[in-house]
Write a protein that holds these residues in place. Sequence first.
Motif, short mmCIF file in Angstrom:
data_model
loop_
_atom_site.label_atom_id
_atom_site.label_comp_id
_atom_site.label_asym_id
_atom_site.label_seq_id
_atom_site.Cartn_x
_atom_site.Cartn_y
_atom_site.Cartn_z
N ALA A 1 37.20 -59.53 27.94
CA ALA A 1 38.51 -59.36 28.55
C ALA A 1 39.53 -60.32 27.92
O ALA A 1 40.67 -59.93 27.63
N LEU A 2 39.12 -61.56 27.68
CA LEU A 2 40.01 -62.53 27.05
C LEU A 2 40.37 -62.11 25.62
O LEU A 2 41.52 -62.23 25.20
N LEU A 3 39.40 -61.58 24.89
CA LEU A 3 39.65 -61.16 23.52
C LEU A 3 40.58 -59.94 23.46
O LEU A 3 41.46 -59.87 22.61
N VAL A 4 40.37 -59.00 24.37
CA VAL A 4 41.22 -57.80 24.40
C VAL A 4 42.66 -58.18 24.73
O VAL A 4 43.61 -57.71 24.10
N TYR A 5 42.83 -59.05 25.73
CA TYR A 5 44.17 -59.52 26.09
C TYR A 5 44.81 -60.24 24.91
O TYR A 5 45.99 -60.03 24.59
N PHE A 6 44.03 -61.08 24.24
CA PHE A 6 44.52 -61.84 23.10
C PHE A 6 44.94 -60.89 21.97
O PHE A 6 45.94 -61.12 21.29
N TYR A 7 44.16 -59.83 21.77
CA TYR A 7 44.46 -58.85 20.71
C TYR A 7 45.85 -58.25 20.89
O TYR A 7 46.62 -58.15 19.93
N PHE A 8 46.17 -57.86 22.09
CA PHE A 8 47.43 -57.16 22.33
C PHE A 8 48.66 -58.06 22.24
O PHE A 8 49.78 -57.57 22.08
N LYS A 9 48.47 -59.37 22.32
CA LYS A 9 49.63 -60.25 22.26
C LYS A 9 49.71 -61.07 20.97
O LYS A 9 50.55 -61.94 20.85
N SER A 10 48.84 -60.73 19.99
CA SER A 10 48.78 -61.51 18.77
C SER A 10 49.40 -60.78 17.58
O SER A 10 49.63 -59.57 17.63
N ASN A 11 49.62 -61.54 16.49
CA ASN A 11 50.11 -60.94 15.26
C ASN A 11 48.96 -60.24 14.52
O ASN A 11 47.80 -60.29 14.96
#
Length: 218
Positions: free
Chosen positions: A162-172
Amino acid sequence: MSYNFILSSILFLFIFCFMILLYYSWQNRESPLIVSYGLGVVAAFFYTFGYAFQLLSTTIDQMMFWIHFQYIGIPFGPIIWVIMILQFTGNGRFLTKKTIALLSIGPLYTLTAHFTNEWHHLFYRSAALDFSQGFPLIVLDRGPLFYLHIGYAYSYHLIGIALLVYFYFKSNRERKKQAVLMLIGSLFVFGFPFIHSIGAMKVPIDISPFGLVFSSLF
């Protein structure tokens, strides 16, 4: 050359890969994230090394000895995963003493339940040998405490996902690539054990250690 000897040889090759990755971690130990990664490799080392010798064992006592050896590392994989993901996603501020203490409940439970099994037989109910593959394999009748261990381990995995998916959507774009690689790596480190643990795929051997080196590389 027997089938189990070939499988063990492959695992020993993987162990050599782990030693290289540990050397890399040691060379870059100034980074807390790399330290966590190195600890994850150590946990994978115990699992892989123990299973390589388990495949070469011929008695239940010998196999149980190497299973105990594997459990020096197995319980710590999930907590190291969560810590590493928190650091990778920039959420290291949540790694307080209280948080780490709460996350440590799971590994401590598994260690206690596993190593006291001879007293209660609720982690493994029984053990027997299976010679159907041409060499001895241990067949363990898993008890309720084992499945409780599986439950907490995969809850940790889902937190990390869940943390990785959230991070994916807000990253460059570059960080997205890194997140994807970590997500793929997590399939090897958690997907293989899950398939084996629930018996979804009828494979006579534990395929989990064979996925760990690929996970570490990703």
